[in-house]
Every structure is written in C-alpha cells, then in structure tokens.
Design an enzyme around this catalytic site. Structure first.
Site, PDB file in Angstrom:
ATOM      1  N   ASP A  10       0.273  -9.469  -5.091  1.00 17.83           N
ATOM      2  CA  ASP A  10       1.442  -8.701  -5.035  1.00 17.83           C
ATOM      3  C   ASP A  10       1.356  -7.400  -5.524  1.00 17.83           C
ATOM      4  O   ASP A  10       2.232  -7.075  -6.422  1.00 17.83           O
ATOM      5  CB  ASP A  10       2.443  -9.557  -5.575  1.00 17.83           C
ATOM      6  CG  ASP A  10       3.981  -9.024  -5.281  1.00 17.83           C
ATOM      7  OD1 ASP A  10       3.889  -8.156  -4.442  1.00 17.83           O
ATOM      8  OD2 ASP A  10       4.901  -9.699  -5.427  1.00 17.83           O
ATOM      9  N   LEU A  36       0.700  -1.460   0.092  1.00 17.77           N
ATOM     10  CA  LEU A  36      -0.005  -0.074   0.126  1.00 17.77           C
ATOM     11  C   LEU A  36       0.961   1.478  -0.151  1.00 17.77           C
ATOM     12  O   LEU A  36       0.260   2.676  -0.129  1.00 17.77           O
ATOM     13  CB  LEU A  36      -1.001  -0.047   1.002  1.00 17.77           C
ATOM     14  CG  LEU A  36      -2.076  -1.205   1.128  1.00 17.77           C
ATOM     15  CD1 LEU A  36      -2.748  -1.046   2.554  1.00 17.77           C
ATOM     16  CD2 LEU A  36      -2.875  -0.842  -0.170  1.00 17.77           C
ATOM     17  N   ARG A  37       2.029   1.215   0.208  1.00 19.53           N
ATOM     18  CA  ARG A  37       3.293   2.339   0.024  1.00 19.53           C
ATOM     19  C   ARG A  37       2.874   3.408   1.249  1.00 19.53           C
ATOM     20  O   ARG A  37       3.490   4.399   0.862  1.00 19.53           O
ATOM     21  CB  ARG A  37       2.949   2.707  -1.376  1.00 19.53           C
ATOM     22  CG  ARG A  37       3.270   1.746  -2.388  1.00 19.53           C
ATOM     23  CD  ARG A  37       4.626   1.331  -2.449  1.00 19.53           C
ATOM     24  NE  ARG A  37       4.898   0.685  -3.724  1.00 19.53           N
ATOM     25  CZ  ARG A  37       5.452  -0.551  -3.690  1.00 19.53           C
ATOM     26  NH1 ARG A  37       6.081  -1.051  -2.684  1.00 19.53           N
ATOM     27  NH2 ARG A  37       5.923  -1.461  -4.910  1.00 19.53           N
TER      28      ARG A  37
END
Ligand code: DOR
Length: 423
Positions: free
Chosen positions: A306, A64-65
């Site tokens: 992923d 999700l950064r």
C-alpha cells in the site's frame, strides 16, 4: 551473456523450492537451477553464499500518483523505489488525477511505464466512474487496453446493488475485483483508530466496525455472485472470525494485509505524527498479534505495501489536514522478513505471500525459476542491518514512519531480463 548465481538459497514458491544451489540465466531468461552447475564457458559469476535468491516480488497494491500528482511520485520514481525494494511487478491503484477509469488513462500508464519505468507496471482500473460509486466503468474496454484488475481503492463501493453488478460484470471479463472495505458512513471525518488514542488525542475515530461491515457485505456478494473478491489492507482483529467463517463456507475470496498492520500500533500517532496517519488506521497491539496469527493460519495470504507517497505539503500540516498513507515499496521486504524471524512464516511461505499469491489473484504468470521464463531475480541479504535514511529512499516523497529507523533485510542485486543492478 550467461549469468551463473552460485551457492545462494534458492526460494521459488511456484515450484515449492527452497534449497541451496545455483541458478543459470542466459540472454535474459532462466535456464534452470541445480544443486551444483558447472560450466566451462565464460560466464558472469555471482557468488551468493549467505544470500536468498527469489523471483521478483509482485506488489498488488501501490499508488504511483501518475498521472496528476507527480510532485509526490511518478512512474519513474515509483518504479525505481520498487526496483530497490525487490518489487519487479507493480500493480498500481487507480486513484490518480484523473482516475484510471478510461482506456486513455490505462494506455498512458502502460506507455509511460514502458518508456520510463524501471519495472513492469500493471494498471488497476476503477470499478466506478471517478470512483464516485454511482456508475460502473467499461470493464471490457479497460481490460482490452491492459487493465489487470478493478478497484475503487481509497473508496468503498457503498451501494451494494452496484457492487453486486460489478462482480457479475467482472466475471464476464475475468477481471479480479479488489475492495477497499470501509463503510464510509461510519468513518466520515475520522482520523485515527477508535480507542485509547482517539480519546487521548481528541481526534475523530475510525472504528474497526467500518472495516468489518465492508468485509461482511463483500463476502456475501462474493457468495451470491460466486465470484471472488480480494479484500485489501486488512487491519483489524474483528474481521478475522468472518474470514474464517467464509473459508469454511467455501466463499471465494482472498485477503491482504500490509507490513504496517503487523509491525506498528496506534501508539505511533501519539505525538500527532502524521507519518503514521494511514487508512485503515494503525490499530492496537491485539490487532497486530491477530493479523500475524491470520497470516500464520493462511486466512490472510497476501502481503502488499500500500505504497502511498505524499509530499511535505500534504504531511507537514495539522493532523486533521494531513493525507492518509505511507511509503511501502522499500520497506515491504525487510518488514515482512520479521515474520520469518518470529517464526510466523517460513521463508517459502513468505515468498508465496509476496510473489505467488498476488500473481494468482491478478491472473498473471508469477515470476519464477522455471526454465525459459524471463529473468526476474532478486538477491537479498536477510541479515544486513541498515538505517533507512532519506537518501536511500528512491521515492520522490519521504513519508514513512520508518525514516531513520533500523531495518534488517536488504535487496543487494536485481537481475531483470539481461540487466544486472547492483543496489
Ligand atoms: O492510507 C491510504 N492512502 N489509504 C488509502 O486507502 C489510500 C491511500 C492513498 O491513496 O494515499
């Protein structure tokens, strides 16, 4: 409010259910299913002929950064992409900036997801501090703050003694361990699969052997500690005989693959296409075939996305400089559905791989159609064909080799607690 879904194909792997029937929801909870439900009171009626009705998908492998790289994705955009992909629970990997190696980061993710997320987020914390492979994180405190599993995803815990200790320690806290199997001493600087393509493009190779060594070591440690290891994103055919051996030996493990490993080959990178640069890399045709067989056999029993967003800054550069990874949340279901079309998996098996098995590994109650559970329901058309254009992609980044390609299978509606989303 009562919602009655009529005449859909109800598929719930937790009950081995696959029938055409009706599903009733009241005040955000499942009431139950039957072949035919008649009610006289006022209901919101959803006519679902031709649609599949499934519990929300559970994606065990998502980036999700957030925190730290919000120009690529954040919890709001990532969970919106999840919603559109029918993924109603997102387990997010800890390679953020800073990495999720403390309760503070875990808390931040949970709180932001509660306030600004569209679907439930389940944080995965690091096995080692800063993912450096040197010192274990504090598993107990991480679990108490809400971490559901441990992983150094993106990195392998190269030190076997440390990984062994991690498994022992995780066992005490009943925390699942997810391993990114890659012997980095063999892949340093690697760009693409070792084979014809690396030779043709003159790019440094990533051998399948790096994955094999990672898998074998982790299987042996799982055996030694008698604690399961979950093997992330399996990509190569060479790994599969060892998984079969481990099953026969009764070694506790589970294995996952992702749609790109059973859909695409290394041919995608032929024109130095950075959108197809991913780690582990896309492999050969024989690997694609073998991964499908492994899914059919059940030695790989989880499909994850992923989802790895990267912006143009990281992708529109020379191949060697481009980041590894591609989007996955909105392509997870349509691409996985090809396995049903090719008669590799039944619809029920597919649902098991996308919902039930990842839930079991994460030790959470799976979304289901059992009475009284929270409504997490998706309605999908398995037949609808459409082009994945940029404006359909809800992620902040658009890095997918499936951009502007035709997909088949589309999430049409989501019912999440008391909300209905028409997508
Ligand atoms: O391609 C990948 N991207 N593989 C990984 O293991 C990490 C991921 C990322 O974080 O971008």
């Amino acid at each position: 409010m009562k919602i009655l879904i009529k005449r859909g194909r109800l598929i719930d792997p937790s009950q081995n259910l696959d029938i055409v029937g009706d599903l009733l929801i009241e005040e955000g909870r499942i009431v139950g299913w039957e072949r035919n439900i008649e009610i006289s009171e006022k209901v919101e009626l959803i006519w679902a002929e031709g649609l599949w009705i499934l519990p929300g998908l559970v994606d065990i492998h998502v980036h999700l950064r957030d925190p730290g790289e919000e120009w690529k994705e954040d919890i709001t955009s990532g969970t919106l992409a999840a919603l559109y992909g029918g993924v109603l629970r997102v387990a997010c990997m800890p390679n953020t900036k800073p990495p999720n190696d403390t309760p503070e980061v875990t808390n931040y993710i949970i709180k932001k997801a509660q306030e600004k997320g569209w679907v439930k987020v389940l944080p995965i914390a690091c096995i080692t501090k800063n993912q450096e492979g040197k010192e274990l994180t504090e598993f107990g405190r991480l679990k108490r703050s809400g971490a559901v599993a441990l992983s150094d995803d993106g990195r392998w815990v190269q030190n076997s003694e440390l990984m062994k200790r991690a498994l022992h320690y995780a066992k005490n806290f009943d925390l699942p361990v997810i391993s990114h199997c890659e012997d980095h001493s063999l892949t340093e600087g690697g760009q693409v699969n070792q084979g014809k393509m690396s030779a043709k493009l003159g790019l440094k190779e990533i051998p399948a052997m790096a994955e094999v060594i990672g898998v074998i070591r982790d299987l042996l440690l799982a055996k030694d500690t008698n604690y399961p290891v979950h093997l992330a994103h399996i990509s190569s055919k060479e790994v599969l005989p060892f998984l079969r051996w481990a099953k026969e030996e009764g070694i506790p493990f589970t294995a996952e693959t992702c749609p790109h490993y059973f859909t695409l080959t290394e041919k995608e990178v032929e024109n130095y296409n950075t959108l197809a640069k991913v780690n582990p890399p896309l492999r050969g045709e024989e690997d694609v075939y073998a991964i499908k067989q492994a899914l059919k056999e059940g030695i790989i029993e989880v499909i994850s996305s992923d989802h790895a967003p990267h912006s143009e800054l990281e992708k529109k550069v020379e191949f060697e400089w481009a980041s590894f990874g591609m989007l996955g949340l909105q392509t997870l279901f349509p691409l996985s559905l090809n396995l049903v079309r090719e008669e590799i998996l039944s619809p029920l098996k597919l649902a098991e791989y996308l919902i039930l098995n990842p839930s079991k590994i994460l030790k959470i109650e799976p979304p289901s159609f059992k009475s009284n559970v929270l409504a997490e329901v998706i309605l999908v058309s398995p037949y609808e064909k459409y082009i994945l254009t940029e404006d359909l992609i809800k992620s902040k980044s658009k890095n997918t080799p499936f951009l502007n390609q035709e997909l088949q299978g589309r999430v049409k509606k989501v019912i999440l607690k008391d909300k209905i989303y028409d997508l």
